[in-house]
Every structure is written in structure tokens, then in C-alpha cells.
Design a protein around this motif. Structure first.
Motif, PDB file in Angstrom:
ATOM      1  N   THR A   1      -8.301  19.469  -1.179  1.00  0.00           N
ATOM      2  CA  THR A   1      -8.403  18.550  -0.042  1.00  0.00           C
ATOM      3  C   THR A   1      -7.501  18.991   1.103  1.00  0.00           C
ATOM      4  N   LEU A   2      -6.282  19.405   0.774  1.00  0.00           N
ATOM      5  CA  LEU A   2      -5.328  19.776   1.813  1.00  0.00           C
ATOM      6  C   LEU A   2      -5.679  21.092   2.489  1.00  0.00           C
ATOM      7  N   SER A   3      -6.349  21.972   1.782  1.00  0.00           N
ATOM      8  CA  SER A   3      -6.615  23.307   2.317  1.00  0.00           C
ATOM      9  C   SER A   3      -8.048  23.487   2.812  1.00  0.00           C
ATOM     10  N   ARG A   4      -8.817  22.423   2.880  1.00  0.00           N
ATOM     11  CA  ARG A   4     -10.221  22.571   3.261  1.00  0.00           C
ATOM     12  C   ARG A   4     -10.365  22.863   4.753  1.00  0.00           C
ATOM     13  N   ASP A   5     -11.497  23.413   5.103  1.00  0.00           N
ATOM     14  CA  ASP A   5     -11.823  23.730   6.495  1.00  0.00           C
ATOM     15  C   ASP A   5     -12.263  22.442   7.191  1.00  0.00           C
ATOM     16  N   PRO A   6     -11.532  21.986   8.228  1.00  0.00           N
ATOM     17  CA  PRO A   6     -11.875  20.708   8.859  1.00  0.00           C
ATOM     18  C   PRO A   6     -13.106  20.758   9.760  1.00  0.00           C
ATOM     19  N   ILE A   7     -13.535  21.954  10.168  1.00  0.00           N
ATOM     20  CA  ILE A   7     -14.728  22.066  11.003  1.00  0.00           C
ATOM     21  C   ILE A   7     -15.453  23.362  10.627  1.00  0.00           C
ATOM     22  N   PRO A   8     -16.038  23.411   9.445  1.00  0.00           N
ATOM     23  CA  PRO A   8     -16.590  24.668   8.921  1.00  0.00           C
ATOM     24  C   PRO A   8     -17.702  25.272   9.768  1.00  0.00           C
ATOM     25  N   GLN A   9     -18.397  24.443  10.549  1.00  0.00           N
ATOM     26  CA  GLN A   9     -19.514  24.962  11.343  1.00  0.00           C
ATOM     27  C   GLN A   9     -19.052  25.946  12.423  1.00  0.00           C
ATOM     28  N   LYS A  10     -17.813  25.818  12.888  1.00  0.00           N
ATOM     29  CA  LYS A  10     -17.373  26.664  13.995  1.00  0.00           C
ATOM     30  C   LYS A  10     -15.875  26.953  13.958  1.00  0.00           C
ATOM     31  N   SER A  11     -15.260  26.883  12.802  1.00  0.00           N
ATOM     32  CA  SER A  11     -13.810  27.121  12.745  1.00  0.00           C
ATOM     33  C   SER A  11     -13.437  28.542  13.147  1.00  0.00           C
ATOM     34  N   ASP A  12     -14.385  29.478  12.998  1.00  0.00           N
ATOM     35  CA  ASP A  12     -14.100  30.860  13.390  1.00  0.00           C
ATOM     36  C   ASP A  12     -14.347  31.097  14.872  1.00  0.00           C
ATOM     37  N   LYS A  13     -14.777  30.067  15.587  1.00  0.00           N
ATOM     38  CA  LYS A  13     -15.048  30.200  17.022  1.00  0.00           C
ATOM     39  C   LYS A  13     -14.078  29.400  17.891  1.00  0.00           C
ATOM     40  N   LEU A  14     -13.249  28.578  17.258  1.00  0.00           N
ATOM     41  CA  LEU A  14     -12.260  27.789  17.999  1.00  0.00           C
ATOM     42  C   LEU A  14     -10.891  28.434  17.840  1.00  0.00           C
ATOM     43  N   PHE A  15     -10.207  28.648  18.957  1.00  0.00           N
ATOM     44  CA  PHE A  15      -8.954  29.394  18.943  1.00  0.00           C
ATOM     45  C   PHE A  15      -7.841  28.627  19.644  1.00  0.00           C
ATOM     46  N   ARG A  16      -6.667  28.658  19.047  1.00  0.00           N
ATOM     47  CA  ARG A  16      -5.479  28.050  19.638  1.00  0.00           C
ATOM     48  C   ARG A  16      -4.759  29.109  20.464  1.00  0.00           C
ATOM     49  N   VAL A  17      -4.410  28.774  21.698  1.00  0.00           N
ATOM     50  CA  VAL A  17      -3.755  29.699  22.627  1.00  0.00           C
ATOM     51  C   VAL A  17      -2.241  29.503  22.576  1.00  0.00           C
ATOM     52  N   GLN A  18      -1.520  30.611  22.452  1.00  0.00           N
ATOM     53  CA  GLN A  18      -0.058  30.603  22.523  1.00  0.00           C
ATOM     54  C   GLN A  18       0.397  31.653  23.532  1.00  0.00           C
ATOM     55  N   LEU A  19       1.299  31.260  24.406  1.00  0.00           N
ATOM     56  CA  LEU A  19       1.870  32.152  25.421  1.00  0.00           C
ATOM     57  C   LEU A  19       3.382  32.140  25.307  1.00  0.00           C
ATOM     58  N   ASP A  20       3.992  33.288  25.519  1.00  0.00           N
ATOM     59  CA  ASP A  20       5.445  33.399  25.366  1.00  0.00           C
ATOM     60  C   ASP A  20       6.136  33.206  26.703  1.00  0.00           C
ATOM     61  N   MET A  21       6.631  31.969  26.927  1.00  0.00           N
ATOM     62  CA  MET A  21       7.408  31.708  28.140  1.00  0.00           C
ATOM     63  C   MET A  21       8.875  31.440  27.792  1.00  0.00           C
ATOM     64  N   TYR A  22       9.304  31.913  26.595  1.00  0.00           N
ATOM     65  CA  TYR A  22      10.711  31.788  26.233  1.00  0.00           C
ATOM     66  C   TYR A  22      11.584  32.518  27.253  1.00  0.00           C
ATOM     67  N   PRO A  23      12.707  31.927  27.673  1.00  0.00           N
ATOM     68  CA  PRO A  23      13.680  32.663  28.488  1.00  0.00           C
ATOM     69  C   PRO A  23      14.242  33.842  27.703  1.00  0.00           C
ATOM     70  N   ALA A  24      14.792  34.817  28.389  1.00  0.00           N
ATOM     71  CA  ALA A  24      15.283  36.032  27.740  1.00  0.00           C
ATOM     72  C   ALA A  24      16.397  35.750  26.749  1.00  0.00           C
ATOM     73  N   ASP A  25      17.174  34.684  26.981  1.00  0.00           N
ATOM     74  CA  ASP A  25      18.321  34.422  26.108  1.00  0.00           C
ATOM     75  C   ASP A  25      17.967  33.601  24.865  1.00  0.00           C
ATOM     76  N   VAL A  26      16.697  33.196  24.716  1.00  0.00           N
ATOM     77  CA  VAL A  26      16.283  32.448  23.523  1.00  0.00           C
ATOM     78  C   VAL A  26      15.919  33.433  22.414  1.00  0.00           C
ATOM     79  N   LYS A  27      16.511  33.235  21.240  1.00  0.00           N
ATOM     80  CA  LYS A  27      16.254  34.124  20.114  1.00  0.00           C
ATOM     81  C   LYS A  27      15.189  33.516  19.201  1.00  0.00           C
ATOM     82  N   ASN A  28      14.173  34.286  18.945  1.00  0.00           N
ATOM     83  CA  ASN A  28      13.153  33.878  17.962  1.00  0.00           C
ATOM     84  C   ASN A  28      12.914  35.057  17.039  1.00  0.00           C
TER      85      ASN A  28
END
Length: 431
Positions: free
Chosen positions: A43-70
């Protein structure tokens, strides 16, 4: 012939009821524990939208300042309002969505005001995430641009405040501002809530959907994560604040489109760095739904451990059943010798005792099913966010029965093989 073997097996099991009950209980406990944890994990690991889960993408951009360590070199999970609105305006994907949650005071006619959970988003939210609409429709890009006072209600809220009738055209007030209802969503409850795991990962849902632009125009309250990297003279949700707090999703129809969009994000990041907004070289991520859920570790780490422990416990139970079957079958050496002397073949002996193991597996499976239902009932009464969505579906129910029978048949192979190898002449001499 199978009915005859079944009759022999049933008669044999009834001869030593205490040992039979012990084997059934051992098997039932192992199956019950395994199927309870497997159901929770599934139940916890199931695909919540199997019809198109491979077509929906989450966008991440790196706007960390230079002094932030990750140390993991990962960009922030969310993006800033400036980036979100810029990407939305440039419209480089098939569909794109800005989204964030919040809470606001809701008034309907003369009813007592209440606090409602809100979803601030853009027009593509409903078709992109396949939100069904029972009445009316969602808003369009023009409503986003004009900051229209329009709203879509959830099915549950519409039932509560309008008695489930068609409320399109009616007026509600959000934090004192009138909104026109243009749609009512049908039943929609993806678990996990992949589109925004900051607010609530499992269960529940928003009651009112309104345009994101309108929410900012009215400065409605937000919920979720807010990370600011520079002190600002204005509020953190304003257009130019150096804060990440918005979820941005895009729909891309093919791997080629995904690669092209990622290249576009890299180029966009380079432009923002040249403009002085970004301090670091381009570092973007474009994860589909299941990759995103895996990255955010939506399945609790202890769920994996519990699954392996339960499967290990099932193996231990089966080993004990093998031992008990071995002891039971070998105690019947005299009976086996007589049957062989009367013409029974080794194959007949093997099938008879394997059938006996199968009957134990069948009864143990039903016992394991009852224990699974009891275990899942206990899980649903835990204070976890996912507790109420844990149920044994028909597929898992069938798997419980099949698993018990097959596991016991496999466990019975060695005892049945040993039984059929018994030499009749030796046993007859000892009688």
C-alpha cells in the motif's frame, strides 16, 4: 483418486489433532505476519497515478547561495515563486503546474464559518493529475492571468455545505472574499499524495481549489516548507523573495521531451546565474513520480525492515512445519509398509502425504487470513497518517490463500519424499 487421497489425509490429520492444530497454528501465524507486513508495504509503495507516472516530472532548481553546504549535491525540493511563475509563463512543457497548500476561513451563506484546507494551483492541475470533475469544470489560463475569484470544491465539502447538489454558480467566501464555484471534484484521493508530500503524505485531501495567482493577490495563508536563503525587505512569499516553497510539476510525453526540457532547465539556470540570482553552476533534477517518491523516502525505512523480518519469520515457521510433518510421517512407517505390501506404489505414498501437507496449508491459510485481517485492523488503529488506507484487497486475499498452500506443499516435499522411500519389507518384519 484425488478425493480418495484427500479422505486419507483428512483421516490422518484427525488421528493426532494436537499435532495438527500445532502445525496449522504455526503456519497461520507465519502467514498472518507476512501478509500483514506485505499488505502495508504494498500500500505504501504503490504507484499513485499508474496511467502516467512516467510522464509527470517534479522540477528542482539549485538556487542555494554559495555558502550553503549540501553534502548530497541535491538542489532544494521546492522552487521560488519567481522561478515558478517564469517557467509557467515560458510554457515549455505539454502541461505545467504550480501548487502549494494552505488554510483559510470559509463561509457559506449563513452557515457557521469553518477552516478549510486549500490548494493553490494553476489551470493544468485538473487534467494533468487526472482530477475527476463531478459538476462544472476547472479554470483556464485566462483565469490564472486575471486572478479570477473562482473555486473548485471537493466532493466531501460540497456534500457538507451544499448537500451534494450541483453548486456551480453559487458563492462562497474565503477569508472574507467572495468566490464563485465553477466546479465540484469527484472522488480523488491519490495515496501517497505525490504532488505535495510536504503537507500530508497519506490520506485526506484539499477541500477548496483556487488559482495560485489569486491566492497571492489576496495573500492567503500557506502551509508546508519555507526555506529562505537571504534576508528580504518584503514578505517571504513575494515574487522576488529568495525563498523556496512551491512545488512545480510538468508533463512530458516522451523521454526525448524529458531530455529537451532538462536541457532547457539547465540553460535557464545558467541565465539566472548570469543575472546574479543563482550562485552555483546549473544543478537541476527532473524526477518522475516514482523516482520522486523514492527520493523523498515516502515508504518508511522501518517498513522495509519489518517486511524482511516477517518473511524471515514465515521461513522459520515453515521449517518448523517441515520438522513436525517429518515426525508425523515417520511415525507411520508401519502403516506405509503395509500399504506398500498391498500394492501401493511410491508415487501413491508421495501423493497421499503431499495431499496431507496441502490440507494443512489450506486450513493454515484461512487461519493466516484471519490473523492478517486482525493485524491490519490493529494497523488501522495506529496514529500513523497512512493507517486508514491499509486494507486487504482481493489480490492480496487470494495471494494469502495461494501462498499458504504452495508454501506448505513445498515444506511437505521432503517429508513426503522420505515417507515414500521407506522399505516395506523392513517395516513388515517389525510388526
Amino acid at each position: 483418486m484425488l478425493a480418495y487421497y484427500f479422505s486419507l489425509a483428512w483421516r490422518s490429520l484427525r488421528q493426532n489433532r494436537a499435532l495438527t492444530v500445532l502445525m496449522v497454528l504455526t503456519l497461520a501465524v507465519g502467514i498472518g505476519a507476512a501478509m500483514t507486513t506485505l499488505t502495508v508495504f504494498k500500500t505504501l509503495s504503490r504507484d499513485p497515478i499508474p496511467q502516467k507516472s512516467d510522464k509527470l516530472f517534479r522540477v528542482q532548481l539549485d538556487m542555494y547561495p554559495a555558502d550553503v553546504k549540501n553534502s548530497d549535491n541535491e538542489p532544494p525540493d521546492d522552487i521560488s515563486r519567481f522561478d515558478a511563475e517564469t517557467l509557467l509563463a515560458q510554457h515549455r512543457a505539454k502541461a505545467q503546474v504550480i501548487t502549494n497548500g494552505g488554510d483559510a476561513a470559509l463561509e457559506v451563506g449563513t452557515q457557521t464559518p469553518m477552516t478549510a484546507s486549500m490548494r493553490y494551483t494553476s489551470a493544468d492541475f485538473f487534467p494533468m493529475f487526472q482530477v475527476p470533475l463531478h459538476y462544472g469544470h476547472g479554470w483556464n489560463a485566462n483565469d490564472d492571468a486575471s486572478r479570477s475569484r473562482v473555486a473548485v470544491l471537493s466532493e466531501e465539502l460540497n456534500e457538507k455545505v451544499f448537500g451534494g447538489t450541483n453548486s456551480v454558480g453559487k458563492t462562497i467566501r474565503v477569508d472574507g472574499t467572495p468566490f464563485t464555484v465553477i466546479g465540484v471534484a469527484g472522488h480523488w484521493r491519490p495515496d501517497p499524495r505525490y504532488y505535495d508530500v510536504n503537507n500530508q503524505r497519506y490520506g485526506g485531501g484539499e477541500q477548496v481549489y483556487i488559482p495560485f495567482s489569486t491566492s497571492r493577490d489576496l495573500k492567503l495563508g500557506i502551509s508546508g516548507n519555507m526555506n529562505c536563503y537571504k534576508a528580504a525587505n518584503d514578505e517571504s512569499t513575494s515574487l522576488n523573495a529568495v525563498c523556496t516553497w512551491l512545488q512545480y510539476w510538468v508533463e512530458l510525453g516522451s523521454p526525448a521531451e524529458a531530455a529537451a526540457y532538462k536541457a532547457y532547465l539547465t540553460n535557464y539556470s545558467e541565465q539566472q546565474r548570469a543575472a546574479g540570482r543563482y550562485s552555483r553552476p546549473p544543478n537541476v533534477r527532473l524526477r518522475n513520480v516514482m523516482e520522486w517518491l523514492d527520493y523523498r523516502k515516502i515508504v518508511p525505512s522501518d517498513a522495509h525492515l519489518q517486511l524482511w523480518l516477517a518473511l524471515g519469520f514465515l521461513v522459520v515457521c515453515l521449517v518448523n512445519v517441515v520438522g513436525l510433518l517429518m515426525a508425523k510421517f515417520l511415525r507411520k512407517q508401519g502403516e506405509i509398509g503395509v500399504r506398500r505390501a498391498l500394492g501401493a506404489t511410491r508415487r501413491d505414498i508421495f501423493i497421499q502425504f503431499l495431499m496431507e501437507a496441502g490440507v494443512i496449508g489450506l486450513v493454515g491459510s484461512f487461519g493466516g487470513l484471519l490473523l492478517s485481517l486482525l493485524g491490519l485492523w490493529a494497523v488501522r488503529h495506529q496514529p500513523s497518517g497512512y493507517a486508514e488506507i491499509i486494507h486487504l484487497d482481493p489480490a492480496m486475499l487470494a495471494l494469502t490463500i495461494v501462498l499458504g498452500v504452495i508454501a506448505t506443499l513445498l515444506a511437505g516435499l521432503l517429508p513426503a519424499f522420505r515417507a515414500m522411500r521407506i522399505t516395506p519389507a523392513i517395516q513388515l518384519k517389525t510388526q
